[in-house]
Motif scaffolding. Structure first.
Motif, short mmCIF file in Angstrom:
data_model
loop_
_atom_site.label_atom_id
_atom_site.label_comp_id
_atom_site.label_asym_id
_atom_site.label_seq_id
_atom_site.Cartn_x
_atom_site.Cartn_y
_atom_site.Cartn_z
N LEU A 714 -14.49 -17.11 -13.60
CA LEU A 714 -13.36 -16.20 -13.47
C LEU A 714 -13.83 -14.77 -13.20
N GLY A 715 -13.06 -14.08 -12.41
CA GLY A 715 -13.38 -12.69 -12.08
C GLY A 715 -14.33 -12.54 -10.91
N VAL A 716 -15.11 -13.60 -10.59
CA VAL A 716 -16.13 -13.45 -9.56
C VAL A 716 -15.50 -13.21 -8.19
N ALA A 717 -14.54 -14.06 -7.80
CA ALA A 717 -13.93 -13.93 -6.48
C ALA A 717 -13.27 -12.56 -6.32
N ALA A 718 -12.56 -12.12 -7.37
CA ALA A 718 -11.90 -10.81 -7.30
C ALA A 718 -12.91 -9.68 -7.23
N ALA A 719 -13.99 -9.78 -8.01
CA ALA A 719 -15.01 -8.73 -7.99
C ALA A 719 -15.66 -8.62 -6.62
N VAL A 720 -15.87 -9.76 -5.95
CA VAL A 720 -16.42 -9.74 -4.59
C VAL A 720 -15.44 -9.05 -3.65
N ALA A 721 -14.16 -9.42 -3.73
CA ALA A 721 -13.15 -8.79 -2.86
C ALA A 721 -13.03 -7.30 -3.14
N ASN A 722 -13.12 -6.93 -4.42
CA ASN A 722 -13.04 -5.50 -4.78
C ASN A 722 -14.26 -4.74 -4.28
N ALA A 723 -15.42 -5.37 -4.36
CA ALA A 723 -16.63 -4.74 -3.84
C ALA A 723 -16.55 -4.60 -2.32
N ALA A 724 -15.96 -5.59 -1.66
CA ALA A 724 -15.80 -5.52 -0.20
C ALA A 724 -14.91 -4.34 0.18
N TYR A 725 -13.87 -4.09 -0.61
CA TYR A 725 -13.01 -2.92 -0.35
C TYR A 725 -13.79 -1.62 -0.55
N HIS A 726 -14.54 -1.55 -1.63
CA HIS A 726 -15.32 -0.35 -1.91
C HIS A 726 -16.32 -0.08 -0.78
N ALA A 727 -16.89 -1.15 -0.22
CA ALA A 727 -17.86 -0.98 0.86
C ALA A 727 -17.21 -0.57 2.16
N THR A 728 -16.06 -1.15 2.49
CA THR A 728 -15.49 -1.02 3.84
C THR A 728 -14.18 -0.25 3.91
N GLY A 729 -13.46 -0.13 2.79
CA GLY A 729 -12.12 0.46 2.82
C GLY A 729 -11.06 -0.51 3.30
N LYS A 730 -11.42 -1.78 3.48
CA LYS A 730 -10.45 -2.79 3.93
C LYS A 730 -10.11 -3.71 2.76
N ARG A 731 -8.83 -3.75 2.44
CA ARG A 731 -8.37 -4.56 1.31
C ARG A 731 -8.01 -5.95 1.81
N VAL A 732 -8.71 -6.96 1.31
CA VAL A 732 -8.45 -8.35 1.69
C VAL A 732 -7.75 -9.05 0.54
N ARG A 733 -6.55 -9.53 0.81
CA ARG A 733 -5.78 -10.24 -0.22
C ARG A 733 -5.64 -11.72 0.10
N ASN A 734 -6.23 -12.14 1.20
CA ASN A 734 -6.11 -13.53 1.66
C ASN A 734 -7.50 -14.13 1.74
N LEU A 735 -7.84 -14.99 0.77
CA LEU A 735 -9.16 -15.59 0.73
C LEU A 735 -9.31 -16.67 1.80
N PRO A 736 -10.54 -16.87 2.32
CA PRO A 736 -11.77 -16.17 1.96
C PRO A 736 -11.90 -14.83 2.68
N VAL A 737 -12.80 -13.96 2.15
CA VAL A 737 -13.06 -12.66 2.76
C VAL A 737 -14.01 -12.89 3.93
N SER A 738 -13.47 -13.27 5.06
CA SER A 738 -14.29 -13.58 6.23
C SER A 738 -14.52 -12.33 7.07
N LEU A 739 -15.53 -12.38 7.93
CA LEU A 739 -15.95 -11.18 8.65
C LEU A 739 -14.85 -10.61 9.54
N ASP A 740 -13.97 -11.47 10.08
CA ASP A 740 -12.90 -10.97 10.95
C ASP A 740 -11.94 -10.06 10.18
N LYS A 741 -11.84 -10.25 8.85
CA LYS A 741 -10.94 -9.43 8.04
C LYS A 741 -11.56 -8.08 7.67
N LEU A 742 -12.86 -7.95 7.89
CA LEU A 742 -13.55 -6.71 7.56
C LEU A 742 -13.83 -5.85 8.79
N LEU A 743 -13.66 -6.40 9.98
CA LEU A 743 -13.94 -5.64 11.21
C LEU A 743 -12.77 -4.72 11.53
#
Length: 743
Positions: A714-743
């Motif tokens: 628990l918490g791992v998937a959300a922490a990854v998504a939250n870290a992805a936002y901190h890195a990129t500024g892109k908020r992903v609410r639809n798993l998985p956090v695939s590269l097309d959602k971060l470009l």
């Protein structure tokens, strides 16, 4: 009591040698005489009716023994419609080969049995089946307006608590407010060992059944009820399971088919699923969630609304505790939690590691991260500011809760104080660096469990309880508990499980096995210890005369007085002196319901994640994870750490890779194999630190165990998504956090 200190020590797996040498046998590995092989034929349509099975065309092939289908399967005991397995949800369980109706794609519609596996597979590939095809509906998105509140859910399901406070009004007036929809598609368990059953026919209706399952007794109950057999006629063995993660909680259809074929053909039969068929017997349900949060000016939560809509089959109402966790994890006086199901043409979903919580915690914890940014507060500080000292859902105190310590110890190990708050503000060369945090909570529960113990004259202890071993370390920790209780060296103890001839134990799931079986083992060994003390007191010149059980300790193969450790009796001398060959005890451990009535009992964790993202390609790597867990008494830090490492990897998998992609035109999962259903490999996994926060709990159960199987994920998937936002500024609410959602 004992001072031989095995509990809490990193003892290596006692079943390790058997596993690495191949001595450990799994369900499809038992070689029995006169064995025939069954191959399952799956439906090629998602909905409709079978009009004709052309079995006559393949029955002429050399080596083909029979083709079983709804056209020739006899009437069975289950037509009384009353049978349900231990974890069945509301509705009517799927009954394979009982009717012409096709309810979902890849439904088992026939079983081809032959002298060899190769012939069975070849003949199954030639079998023609005619269908009247009906229009199917497999898209949950089209059922948003068809949701309904479930009635009787499966065992363990709790309807969301009624709203508290005035959430709608408080959300309107909140100083800061966020809302969002959080989605993940279906996900499949995919353990390494596929489902298989080897049924040894012993004559008349007597069977030895080697089954892949997470509960030998549940498989036995299923077989006896369906086929009208006695328990003596349906002996089930499952001593090793190559991964389950919830997929083995319910008996799967290969068990029915193997038993059916063995009884009808009066010979031994093995039936194994293919990897593709592993996508036809349950999954984590596709779930749509809506979360709305509001805060007061000081950053405390003013109000919360969490809603979930999950898929279920047309014939059962599969339920999960998705939203309930949100009402207990943070302090909030105005909360609305709602949960609905929608029926589509798929097989019934099934418990999958941290069922409900894995879905619900992802949505809540990403929303909490969004709320922290909206309120201008560090995400860790925001969680601490809204720390719940009491379970507001149940209005009870926690039996113990060291989540605050999880936050502090995890943050210190991770170096959270070095985090720059702005998205895209941290770099490693050309790579964007992001840090995220999230939290998890899971029930600490215990089930009724029986065990027996036998001590031989040479001082060897054998303990039995019909639990299961799905790779979690059950053999090892039960051996440790038994050895410590009677003060024996660990080499002098053998723990056996996975056999319906043993004392009955619960399914291995829900993170309750260590507590349930562990306390049963402790109690039966104490019962044996009391007998040993009485016999020792009858020995000539015994130094233990008049001592109560509480006055002695078992250590180093002796019983000795607490008050004077020089006054002792050697265990191996007791039975010869008494004229006995062995000493036996049996016991059934019953949970104490009083604790559950007065306290809320849960394990907690805090997860810190670092990701690095290539800004041009959108590729993301999880480079560091710290998972701090408070789960009561840790019986074995080595096997416990292994559990949490696996949980973290699965959380990364959920965040970045896992999705069962449905082609709604065919109504079928299209990536039903290891090649296209992506899960992490070694190159995806980097540094993972596991911290066990010390937590004593004398209310949860006598040994103070809370369980680890679920909470570590628990918490791992959300922490990854939250870290992805901190890195990129892109908020992903639809798993998985695939590269097309971060470009």
């Amino acid at each position: 009591m004992s001072t031989t200190n095995y509990i809490g020590k990193p003892v290596s797996r006692v079943d390790g040698p058997a596993k690495v040498t191949g001595a450990a046998k799994y369900a499809a590995e038992f070689n029995v005489p006169n064995l025939a092989y069954g191959y399952i034929v799956s439906s090629s349509v998602a909905k409709g009716k079978i009009t004709k099975i052309h079995a006559d065309e393949i029955l002429t092939l050399p080596g083909v023994l029979q083709v079983f289908s709804h056209e020739n399967v006899p009437s069975l005991a289950w037509f009384d419609r009353s049978y349900k397995d231990d974890v069945a949800p509301g509705g009517s369980p799927f009954r394979p080969l009982q009717h012409a109706e096709v309810k979902y794609s890849m439904q088992p519609v026939a079983l081809v049995v032959a002298e060899t596996f190769e012939v069975a597979r070849y003949a199954a590939g030639l079998l023609r089946i005619d269908y009247d095809v009906e229009k199917h509906a497999t898209d949950l998105e089209t059922k948003r307006d068809d949701g309904f509140e479930p009635g009787r859910g499966k065992t363990g399901w709790m309807p969301p608590p009624k709203p508290r406070g005035n959430p709608d009004e408080e959300l309107k007036n909140a100083a800061h407010r966020v809302e969002g929809e959080y989605i993940h598609l279906a996900q499949h368990h995919n353990p390494m060992e596929m489902f298989a059953s080897t049924v040894e026919f012993l004559g008349d209706k007597k069977l030895n059944i080697y089954d892949k399952t997470q509960g030998a007794f549940n498989s036995q109950q299923y077989v006896t009820k369906v086929f009208g057999l006695s328990k003596d006629e349906a002996h089930v063995v499952s001593q090793y399971t190559g991964g389950g993660f919830g997929s083995g909680l319910r008996p799967q259809y290969q068990l029915f088919m193997a038993v059916l074929a063995a009884l009808e053909l009066k010979r031994s039969v093995r039936v194994s699923m293919t990897r593709q068929q592993m996508f036809s017997m349950g999954h984590r349900p596709h779930t749509l969630q809506y979360v709305e949060l509001g805060t007061n000016p000081d950053g405390t939560l003013a109000a919360m609304h969490h809603h979930a809509l999950a898929e279920t089959s047309q014939f059962e109402d599969f339920t999960e505790n998705v939203v309930n966790w949100s009402g207990m994890l943070y302090q909030c006086d105005n909360v609305k939690l709602t949960y609905q199901l929608a029926k589509i043409d798929v097989y019934t979903p099934q418990d999958m590691r941290a069922p409900g919580a894995a879905s619900g915690s992802f949505a809540l914890e990403v929303a909490m991260d969004e709320m922290a940014y909206a309120a201008g507060i560090d995400p860790l500080e925001f969680r601490l500011r809204n720390y719940a000292e009491r379970d507001q859902n149940a209005d009870k105190p926690f039996s113990s809760k060291k989540l605050r310590e999880c936050y502090h110890e995890g943050a210190a190990k991770f170096g959270w104080d070095q985090r720059k708050p702005e998205p895209r503000s941290m770099r490693d060369g050309d790579l964007l660096v992001g840090w995220g945090v999230a939290t998890g909570v899971w029930d600490a529960s215990i089930q009724k469990c029986a065990a027996s113990a036998s001590l031989s004259a040479d001082g060897h202890l054998t303990v039995l309880s019909g639990s299961n071993e799905i790779g979690t370390g059950t053999y090892t920790i039960m051996t440790q508990i038994a050895a410590q209780t009677l003060g024996l060296p660990i080499e002098a103890v053998t723990f056996k499980l996975g056999d319906t001839n043993q004392p009955e134990a619960p399914l291995q799931g829900g993170s309750w096995t260590a507590a349930s079986v562990g306390n049963a083992v402790k109690q039966v060994c104490d019962k044996l210890g009391e007998q040993l003390l009485k016999l020792a007191q009858k020995m000539a010149d015994s130094p233990l005369k008049g001592a109560a059980y509480e006055d002695v300790e078992f250590v180093n193969g002796q019983i000795r007085l607490n008050s004077d450790i020089t006054q002792a009796v050697v265990l191996r001398d007791i039975l010869p002196a008494s004229g006995k060959d062995k000493l036996e005890a049996e016991n059934t451990m019953m949970p104490n319901p009083l604790g559950q009535l007065t306290h809320s009992m849960h394990a907690h964790n805090a997860v810190f994640v670092e990701v690095k993202v290539d800004p041009e390609l959108g590729t993301l790597h999880v480079t560091r994870v710290v998972n701090a867990v408070a789960a009561g008494r840790i019986l074995n830090p080595k096997t416990a750490r292994s559990q949490v490492l696996g949980s973290v990897v699965w959380g990364m998998s959920m965040a970045l890779m896992e999705e069962s992609v449905m082609d709604h035109g065919f109504g079928r999962y299209m990536n039903h194999n290891y090649g296209e259903y992506h899960i992490p490999v070694n190159a995806d996994v980097h540094d993972i630190d596991v911290i066990f926060v010390e937590e004593e709990d004398d209310k949860v159960n006598p040994l103070g165990i809370k369980g680890l199987g679920e909470v570590g994920m628990l918490g791992v998937a959300a922490a990854v998504a939250n870290a992805a936002y901190h890195a990129t500024g892109k908020r992903v609410r639809n798993l998985p956090v695939s590269l097309d959602k971060l470009l």
